[in-house]
Design a protein around this motif. Structure first.
Motif, PDB file in Angstrom:
ATOM      1  N   LEU A   1       0.835  -1.201   0.000  1.00 16.97           N
ATOM      2  CA  LEU A   1       0.000   0.000   0.000  1.00 16.97           C
ATOM      3  C   LEU A   1       0.870   1.251   0.000  1.00 16.97           C
ATOM      4  CD1 LEU A   1      -2.964  -0.784   2.428  1.00 16.97           C
ATOM      5  CD2 LEU A   1      -2.788  -1.119  -0.027  1.00 16.97           C
ATOM      6  N   GLY A   2       1.998   1.185   0.688  1.00 18.95           N
ATOM      7  CA  GLY A   2       2.899   2.338   0.704  1.00 18.95           C
ATOM      8  C   GLY A   2       3.338   2.699  -0.704  1.00 18.95           C
ATOM      9  N   GLU A   3       3.596   1.672  -1.490  1.00 16.59           N
ATOM     10  CA  GLU A   3       3.963   1.890  -2.890  1.00 16.59           C
ATOM     11  C   GLU A   3       2.867   2.626  -3.650  1.00 16.59           C
ATOM     12  OE1 GLU A   3       6.682   0.463  -4.545  1.00 16.59           O
ATOM     13  OE2 GLU A   3       6.085   0.722  -6.635  1.00 16.59           O
ATOM     14  N   ALA A   4       1.647   2.126  -3.515  1.00 18.05           N
ATOM     15  CA  ALA A   4       0.520   2.736  -4.227  1.00 18.05           C
ATOM     16  C   ALA A   4       0.296   4.165  -3.744  1.00 18.05           C
ATOM     17  CB  ALA A   4      -0.738   1.895  -4.017  1.00 18.05           C
ATOM     18  N   LEU A   5       0.384   4.335  -2.428  1.00 17.46           N
ATOM     19  CA  LEU A   5       0.167   5.653  -1.838  1.00 17.46           C
ATOM     20  C   LEU A   5       1.203   6.647  -2.332  1.00 17.46           C
ATOM     21  CD1 LEU A   5      -1.309   7.370   0.290  1.00 17.46           C
ATOM     22  CD2 LEU A   5       0.236   6.456   2.013  1.00 17.46           C
ATOM     23  N   PHE A   6       2.447   6.254  -2.238  1.00 18.75           N
ATOM     24  CA  PHE A   6       3.497   7.188  -2.631  1.00 18.75           C
ATOM     25  C   PHE A   6       3.441   7.490  -4.117  1.00 18.75           C
ATOM     26  CE2 PHE A   6       7.595   8.528  -4.125  1.00 18.75           C
ATOM     27  CZ  PHE A   6       7.881   9.540  -3.222  1.00 18.75           C
ATOM     28  N   SER A   7       3.176   6.472  -4.889  1.00 20.71           N
ATOM     29  CA  SER A   7       3.131   6.658  -6.336  1.00 20.71           C
ATOM     30  C   SER A   7       2.082   7.697  -6.727  1.00 20.71           C
ATOM     31  CB  SER A   7       2.838   5.310  -6.982  1.00 20.71           C
ATOM     32  OG  SER A   7       2.433   5.490  -8.305  1.00 20.71           O
TER      33      SER A   7
END
Lengths: 218, 218
Positions: B186-192
DNA sequence: CAGCAGCGGATAGTGCTGCTATCCGCAACG
DNA sequence: CGTTGCGGATAGCAGCACTATCCGCTGCTG
């Protein structure tokens, strides 16, 4: 050059090149006879760009078509081009956005953007994606993502400052437009992989700190 | 609860739940009769986790199976779990890695990691992915990514410090292990998504700076 | 100038993924 | 006791990204 050389120089199989031509990812060569066409360096370059989008950026064939289309359609409108490039890397699936939790998360994003004075359209699909991640975390009892939202945003802002500066430093407008796309798509892949490596490092580092003393196991 | 309620409470259609059961993404319920089974809260939670991975994180079904498997298999080895979570979000395609350009890019990555003293395995797939992006940029005449590699790495490091700190702040080990996964995916999706928004903002901001004076168009 | 590799264009087929539909006999509930 | 839903199994489907085959023709080779 003809298709065989294009294939050799790009590493893309001939049937795939034909497929890309059919799908409009690549402009047809100049017809030089009823069954002979000629491709130039710009075809090779376009082909390499398409493969970079697909192989490295994970963009779909349809997405790549839109991006290369936008590259000519919006040859002098970087903001429009940026929008197309961004939507090309958007996730293919999306969760249910009708729940109250999602709407609350979405509100939080609007708030964040307003607080920081970010100049983005209120209906940006990326804002929905932020809400998706927040809402998913919330429904799983993980408020941390929401709590650290500000720090995520700060980091994103500083990365964006570097990247936008990098793009605008290009003097040639055509090359700059290509860099808008590559910065968006390759930059994403690049940063994502570096984030993973940094996670590995930080995890090891912080775990060691947590268990001091000699003879740390493995 | 039985499958109908599980479906209602999660928003996942019954046939899809059955599919996930077949695929081993979800443990079977406790059989209470020849054709009745009972599911608990942990099944609901697992289902929500799977959907978050798939819908928000863009993880494949096979990847999600590996992640949930690792969650039980490596219940006390965060580093192993992190590795599995990271490989689940890896791109599905990959470019040709046999070219000299790629090997040069790969060397540059090894160098970067060594310079910074990052504690990562030398054969990390993420290092190859960094090289993929660098090599793709190089073959398209875009040295900028390579030049800014250090800044990308700095940013990744500072984000990772926040995220790893966030995970380790969780006292309960089981919840912490889940956060390893969610932080990664989720961190990946959020940051992206935040990076995209920040790009929009920065682009507008820096473009305005570039053309001063009154009456800025649109 | 004969022969053969390669070409462009068209059509059909393939393998994989992620579901979705249907059927069956049985259990539970009003 | 009838309707609804269940679990388990099998089959089907749509989309994606190619891949294969065929055709008549071109153009280079010897």
């Amino acid at each position: 050059m003809r298709v065989g050389e294009l294939s050799r120089r790009s590493g893309v199989p001939i049937p795939t090149i034909k497929y890309y031509l059919r799908e409009g990812l690549l402009a047809p060569g100049v017809a030089v006879a009823s069954n002979q066409a000629d491709y130039g360096e710009e075809h090779l370059r376009r082909l390499l760009l398409v493969r970079a989008l697909i192989d490295v950026g994970g963009v779909s064939v349809a997405g790549a078509r839109e991006v290369v289309g936008a590259l000519t359609a919006y040859a002098d409108d970087p903001l429009e081009l940026l929008g197309v490039a961004q939507s090309s890397v958007a996730p293919r699936h999306q969760p249910d956005r009708a729940t109250p939790e999602w709407l609350a998360a979405r509100g939080r994003v609007t708030e964040l953007v307003a607080e920081r004075g970010w100049l983005v359209e209120a209906w940006s699909p990326e804002m929905d994606q932020v809400a998706d991640a927040l809402a998913a975390g919330g429904s799983l009892g993980v408020p941390e993502l929401s709590e650290k939202l500000g720090e995520y945003a700060d980091t994103a802002a500083s990365l964006a400052a570097v990247e936008v500066g990098m793009v605008l430093a290009r003097p040639d407008p055509a090359a700059r437009m290509e860099l808008v796309v590559l910065g968006t798509v390759l930059g994403e892949a690049l940063f994502s992989a570096l984030r993973m490596l940094a996670h590995q490092h930080e995890s090891k580092r912080q775990l060691e700190l947590g268990k001091p003393g000699p003879g740390i196991a493995q």
